[in-house]
Design a protein around this motif. Structure first.
Motif, PDB file in Angstrom:
ATOM      1  N   ILE A 223       0.851  -1.196   0.000  1.00 14.98           N
ATOM      2  CA  ILE A 223       0.000   0.000   0.000  1.00 14.98           C
ATOM      3  C   ILE A 223       0.887   1.247   0.000  1.00 14.98           C
ATOM      4  N   PHE A 224       1.961   1.188   0.778  1.00 16.39           N
ATOM      5  CA  PHE A 224       2.889   2.318   0.834  1.00 16.39           C
ATOM      6  C   PHE A 224       3.506   2.575  -0.542  1.00 16.39           C
ATOM      7  N   PHE A 225       3.964   1.510  -1.184  1.00 14.56           N
ATOM      8  CA  PHE A 225       4.566   1.647  -2.515  1.00 14.56           C
ATOM      9  C   PHE A 225       3.554   2.241  -3.512  1.00 14.56           C
ATOM     10  N   ALA A 226       2.339   1.670  -3.498  1.00 10.04           N
ATOM     11  CA  ALA A 226       1.312   2.143  -4.441  1.00 10.04           C
ATOM     12  C   ALA A 226       0.971   3.607  -4.171  1.00 10.04           C
ATOM     13  N   THR A 227       0.879   3.971  -2.892  1.00 13.58           N
ATOM     14  CA  THR A 227       0.520   5.351  -2.556  1.00 13.58           C
ATOM     15  C   THR A 227       1.604   6.320  -3.026  1.00 13.58           C
ATOM     16  N   ILE A 228       2.852   5.959  -2.767  1.00 12.33           N
ATOM     17  CA  ILE A 228       3.970   6.832  -3.181  1.00 12.33           C
ATOM     18  C   ILE A 228       3.950   7.017  -4.697  1.00 12.33           C
ATOM     19  N   MET A 229       3.885   5.910  -5.420  1.00 10.07           N
ATOM     20  CA  MET A 229       3.951   5.994  -6.885  1.00 10.07           C
ATOM     21  C   MET A 229       2.739   6.738  -7.444  1.00 10.07           C
ATOM     22  N   THR A 230       1.552   6.470  -6.894  1.00 10.67           N
ATOM     23  CA  THR A 230       0.338   7.135  -7.384  1.00 10.67           C
ATOM     24  C   THR A 230       0.420   8.635  -7.101  1.00 10.67           C
ATOM     25  N   MET A 231       0.937   8.967  -5.928  1.00 13.71           N
ATOM     26  CA  MET A 231       1.080  10.383  -5.564  1.00 13.71           C
ATOM     27  C   MET A 231       2.017  11.094  -6.546  1.00 13.71           C
ATOM     28  N   ILE A 232       3.142  10.457  -6.828  1.00 15.63           N
ATOM     29  CA  ILE A 232       4.115  11.100  -7.735  1.00 15.63           C
ATOM     30  C   ILE A 232       3.512  11.278  -9.123  1.00 15.63           C
ATOM     31  N   THR A 233       2.859  10.232  -9.641  1.00 16.43           N
ATOM     32  CA  THR A 233       2.292  10.362 -10.991  1.00 16.43           C
ATOM     33  C   THR A 233       1.131  11.354 -11.010  1.00 16.43           C
ATOM     34  N   SER A 234       0.378  11.436  -9.918  1.00 18.19           N
ATOM     35  CA  SER A 234      -0.760  12.356  -9.940  1.00 18.19           C
ATOM     36  C   SER A 234      -0.297  13.812  -9.821  1.00 18.19           C
ATOM     37  N   LEU A 235       0.820  14.041  -9.160  1.00 12.93           N
ATOM     38  CA  LEU A 235       1.346  15.413  -9.131  1.00 12.93           C
ATOM     39  C   LEU A 235       1.882  15.806 -10.509  1.00 12.93           C
ATOM     40  N   GLN A 236       2.172  14.798 -11.327  1.00 16.54           N
ATOM     41  CA  GLN A 236       2.665  15.092 -12.684  1.00 16.54           C
ATOM     42  C   GLN A 236       1.568  14.941 -13.733  1.00 16.54           C
ATOM     43  N   PHE A 281       9.049  19.883  -8.645  1.00 19.95           N
ATOM     44  CA  PHE A 281       9.994  18.909  -8.088  1.00 19.95           C
ATOM     45  C   PHE A 281      10.038  19.040  -6.565  1.00 19.95           C
ATOM     46  N   ALA A 282      10.100  20.280  -6.078  1.00 19.37           N
ATOM     47  CA  ALA A 282      10.163  20.514  -4.625  1.00 19.37           C
ATOM     48  C   ALA A 282       8.914  19.957  -3.952  1.00 19.37           C
ATOM     49  N   LEU A 283       7.772  20.157  -4.609  1.00 18.55           N
ATOM     50  CA  LEU A 283       6.509  19.659  -4.062  1.00 18.55           C
ATOM     51  C   LEU A 283       6.531  18.129  -3.969  1.00 18.55           C
ATOM     52  N   ILE A 284       6.974  17.495  -5.062  1.00 22.08           N
ATOM     53  CA  ILE A 284       6.995  16.027  -5.100  1.00 22.08           C
ATOM     54  C   ILE A 284       7.953  15.477  -4.048  1.00 22.08           C
ATOM     55  N   ILE A 285       9.129  16.070  -3.973  1.00 22.75           N
ATOM     56  CA  ILE A 285      10.138  15.545  -3.039  1.00 22.75           C
ATOM     57  C   ILE A 285       9.685  15.751  -1.591  1.00 22.75           C
ATOM     58  N   THR A 286       9.012  16.883  -1.326  1.00 19.86           N
ATOM     59  CA  THR A 286       8.529  17.147   0.034  1.00 19.86           C
ATOM     60  C   THR A 286       7.448  16.135   0.424  1.00 19.86           C
ATOM     61  N   VAL A 287       6.483  15.971  -0.472  1.00 18.24           N
ATOM     62  CA  VAL A 287       5.382  15.047  -0.170  1.00 18.24           C
ATOM     63  C   VAL A 287       5.922  13.627   0.008  1.00 18.24           C
ATOM     64  N   THR A 288       6.875  13.245  -0.855  1.00 16.40           N
ATOM     65  CA  THR A 288       7.444  11.899  -0.762  1.00 16.40           C
ATOM     66  C   THR A 288       8.214  11.738   0.553  1.00 16.40           C
ATOM     67  N   ALA A 289       8.968  12.764   0.930  1.00 20.91           N
ATOM     68  CA  ALA A 289       9.737  12.698   2.181  1.00 20.91           C
ATOM     69  C   ALA A 289       8.794  12.558   3.371  1.00 20.91           C
ATOM     70  N   ILE A 290       7.704  13.315   3.349  1.00 20.16           N
ATOM     71  CA  ILE A 290       6.728  13.230   4.451  1.00 20.16           C
ATOM     72  C   ILE A 290       6.150  11.822   4.521  1.00 20.16           C
ATOM     73  N   GLN A 291       5.865  11.268   3.346  1.00 19.20           N
ATOM     74  CA  GLN A 291       5.297   9.911   3.330  1.00 19.20           C
ATOM     75  C   GLN A 291       6.288   8.893   3.897  1.00 19.20           C
ATOM     76  N   PHE A 292       7.560   9.053   3.544  1.00 19.39           N
ATOM     77  CA  PHE A 292       8.567   8.130   4.062  1.00 19.39           C
ATOM     78  C   PHE A 292       8.697   8.266   5.572  1.00 19.39           C
ATOM     79  N   LYS A 293       8.601   9.524   6.032  1.00 14.31           N
ATOM     80  CA  LYS A 293       8.694   9.779   7.471  1.00 14.31           C
ATOM     81  C   LYS A 293       7.494   9.125   8.176  1.00 14.31           C
ATOM     82  N   ALA A 294       6.320   9.294   7.558  1.00 14.45           N
ATOM     83  CA  ALA A 294       5.096   8.826   8.200  1.00 14.45           C
ATOM     84  C   ALA A 294       4.947   7.308   8.148  1.00 14.45           C
ATOM     85  N   GLN A 295       5.662   6.678   7.213  1.00 16.42           N
ATOM     86  CA  GLN A 295       5.469   5.224   7.039  1.00 16.42           C
ATOM     87  C   GLN A 295       5.805   4.444   8.305  1.00 16.42           C
TER      88      GLN A 295
END
Lengths: 303, 417
Positions: A223-236, A281-295
């Motif tokens: 679920i974590f993997f899918a959420t991260i990847m979906t988040m990145i593609t949806s921001l793009q 890019f900053a937005l994506i990296i921030t959101v991804t970092a938060i997700q990694f922190k929260a995992q």
């Protein structure tokens, strides 16, 4: 932790020969990486600090492009649209695909075929998907036709209505992408250790309790993997709004990538486009970092 | 080891930088003395037609080596942008009137002397046609074809609705009456436009004024244009003779409504005349100039042609090639093949002769009348931004969620300075 003795160093000349051979094997990939990743990335950073027309003189303007971003009447709406799309799309996509993966469990006959059917929109060209959705959604389309025939109700002009256009882009995107996450979740569910499931059943876990307290935590890495990847593609996101609504009505569905595309390729202002891309890019990296922190709070890696 | 790896990565990156920076200047010459002609071509037929014109060039200039390069319309301008950015633009490059404003810096300004070197005279060309590839008074290219906007109609649908047919000299009152009468049985009288030219044509004709002044000043809020644009949007929202648009991505909405027989009339360019007359749906189609209003029936003259790249090192030979591409022989070929309406006045009759007799007379009469009152298109410096702002907003306007005047005012404020 066990400590093993490091293997004895081989002679220096052999190591050098091997290193050269390894470099030889890796060099095509390294050239590709340099040509198509490192150079463009470095160039785009440089570009974002220049007034850089596609043709003509380029002049250094410091951080002026970043300041101009916030003066552009379309930039903030594009940023807002991207965030709105992501906030709507990611939970819907993950929840529906997880529900679908659980639904298509071992008890369903022909579930392989059903999975293929749900996966088809992922592999069919987006142009074809969009054409189908346009035929469904337009005023002379299937939905409005059925609503009028069956209920005598006229539906809104979905793609041309400011209040509906983004919702329809999200709905179409969820439909289009659901098969991909479903496949990831299905694979994770198939891997669940039978001993744990059996133990849970013995303890009386059934239905929703079994799903929520046993299965979901156990597939949380997926679920974590899918959420991260979906988040990145949806921001793009770009193609769905570009083809379904053209970014309209007005700028109601114009995402950040479309804004960047317009600046770079329609208005030939590459400096401003590069600055916008770095904000993304900053937005994506921030959101991804938060997700990694929260995992750490909800992802369980050990079975 | 670590040092070696880092060194290798740096070396590879260095090679990559050197490779990407290694762009050749010199006007896109295939080799030193070859003049390259770059033009769009979407099919084998298009390429064959261009090659036939290149044969004329070779015949007239046996001492000049020429080479043709093509790309489909959709890719041509992306490629051109890249070529311009890298100083690699072909000496003789194709250009379209609607696209010129974004590419003027790549083309050299043509003078009377240049035309003389090319063996061309302004008087060779149809009236107003040299404005096609001009911008703010400077000429950047010479057109090979000319076009303007017309009203196309579905004769079967209008006859069934019992209306008159649009004809030369018809008025906006006639247009409204025909559109209203033809709006029946789920069909509409008119297909509303979404493309730049398609939606602006009737407001320009009705208002007698372009949305940009000759000096490039934006005048979207000039009452003559703004009122006419408001009237145009009202065809959907007030008179309800046209269907609201389904999506901002439907760039060809009105034209598609017309070809799919959902709308009895549509405005489109002369370049589609033959396509509409021999339409796949099989309905009888006709054409008329834009209707005449209180301020006349001003129309834009549009078209495509060739210019000389600013970076071209052999301008004289390039001008000779350009002259041959626009020579009587090449223009006669374009005209007699029916591919497009040529810019050279003496070749124009051949275009009509190439058409089917059944509609030859109507096309000729309409074309002659439509080209009588034409003006080159004026654009502002950021015209592309205006189009990108207004076009997706048209959907909201036609859907009744925004007013035309508010959108035009907003565009004027954002892009007017």
């Amino acid at each position: 932790m066990t400590i093993t003795n490091a293997p004895k160093r081989r002679s220096g000349s052999l190591a050098k020969v091997e290193a050269r051979q390894a470099l030889g094997f890796a060099s095509p990939a390294l050239v590709g990486l340099a040509l198509f990743t490192i150079v463009p990335v470095v160039l785009s950073i440089v570009m974002s600090f220049f007034d850089w027309p596609t043709f003509g003189e380029r002049t250094f303007n410091g951080g002026a492009n970043y300041a101009r971003l916030f003066e552009d009447p379309n930039f903030l709406p594009a940023l807002r649209n991207t965030i709105v799309f992501t906030l709507l799309y990611v939970p819907l996509s993950v929840v529906f695909s997880l529900a679908l993966a659980i639904g298509l469990g071992p008890r369903i006959r022909g579930r392989g075929a059903l999975r293929v059917l749900f996966f088809i929109p992922v592999v069919t060209p987006m142009v074809a998907n969009v054409l189908v959705w346009k035929m469904l959604l337009q005023p002379q389309g299937l939905f409005n036709g059925l609503a009028q025939t069956w209920f005598g109700v006229e539906l809104p002009n979905f793609l041309a209505d400011k209040n509906w256009a983004m919702i329809m882009v999200v709905v179409m995107s969820v439909w289009q992408g659901i098969g991909y996450n479903m496949l990831i979740f299905s694979a994770a569910l198939e891997q669940l250790p039978e001993s744990v499931m059996e133990a849970a059943r013995i303890d009386g876990a059934r239905g929703f309790r079994m799903t929520w307290s046993i299965m979901v935590p156990m597939i949380s890495p997926a679920i974590f993997f899918a959420t991260i990847m979906t988040m990145i593609t949806s921001l793009q996101v770009f193609v769905q709004p570009q083809m379904l609504t053209g970014g309209g009505p007005g700028n109601a569905t114009q995402p950040l990538v479309m804004w960047i595309y317009n600046q770079g390729f329609k208005f030939q202002d590459l400096g401003l486009a590069a600055a916008g891309a770095w904000i993304l890019f900053a937005l994506i990296i921030t959101v991804t970092a938060i997700q990694f922190k929260a995992q750490k709070r909800w992802v369980h890696y050990e079975h | 080891m670590k040092k070696m790896r880092v060194g290798a990565v740096v070396a590879v990156a260095g090679v990559a930088v050197a490779l990407t920076g290694c762009t050749s200047a010199g006007g896109g010459a295939a080799d030193g003395d070859t003049i390259v002609v770059d033009m769009w071509a979407g099919s084998e037929d298009d390429t064959a037609a261009l090659e036939a014109q290149m044969d004329v060039v070779r015949e007239q200039n046996p001492d000049i080596k020429v080479e043709l390069r093509t790309a489909p319309w959709g890719d041509f301008f992306t490629k051109l942008t890249t070529n311009m950015a890298s100083g690699n633009m072909a000496c003789v490059t194709g250009m379209n009137s609607g696209m010129l404003a974004s590419y003027t810096s790549g083309f050299t300004k043509l003078t009377d002397d240049d035309l003389a070197t090319a063996g061309l005279a302004a008087s060779d060309f149809a009236e107003g046609s040299l404005e096609i590839l001009s911008n703010k008074g400077d000429m950047y290219g010479v057109p090979f074809d000319v076009a303007t906007m017309l009203t196309y109609y579905n004769e079967d649908q209008l006859t069934a609705a019992g209306t008159d047919l649009p004809s030369i000299g018809w008025t906006f009152d006639d247009f409204e009456a025909i559109a209203a009468k033809a709006t029946t049985d789920g069909k509409y009288g008119f297909g509303i436009g979404m493309g730049d030219f398609q939606w602006q044509a009737l407001p320009i004709a009705k208002g007698g004024l372009q949305p940009v002044a000759q000096d490039g000043t934006l005048q979207l809020t000039d009452p003559a244009f703004a009122d006419a644009a408001e009237w145009y949007a009202g065809l959907v929202t007030e008179q309800k003779v046209a269907a609201p648009v389904a999506s901002a991505s439907d760039g060809g909405w009105g034209e598609n409504q017309f070809t799919s027989e959902n709308a009895a009339m549509a405005v489109d360019g002369t370049w589609n005349a033959v396509g509409y007359l021999t339409n796949d749906a099989g309905f009888a189609a006709g054409m008329a100039p834009l209707p005449t209003g209180e301020n006349g029936n001003l129309s834009l003259i549009l078209g495509s042609g060739y210019g000389i790249a600013e970076s071209c090192e052999n301008k004289e030979d390039a001008l000779k090639v350009l002259g041959s591409l626009l020579s009587k022989d090449a223009q006669d070929y374009i005209a007699s093949s029916g591919r497009s309406y040529p810019a050279r006045a003496e070749s124009q009759p051949l275009y009509f002769e190439s058409l089917d007799e059944a509609y030859r007379e109507q096309v000729e009469a309409t074309f002659v009348a439509a080209f009588e009152n034409v003006q080159g298109q004026y654009v502002s410096d950021n015209w592309a931004k205006v189009g990108t702002f207004v076009q997706p907003s048209l959907v909201s306007i036609y859907n009744g969620q925004e007013s035309m005047s508010a959108v035009l005012e907003s565009a004027q404020q954002q892009f007017g300075n």
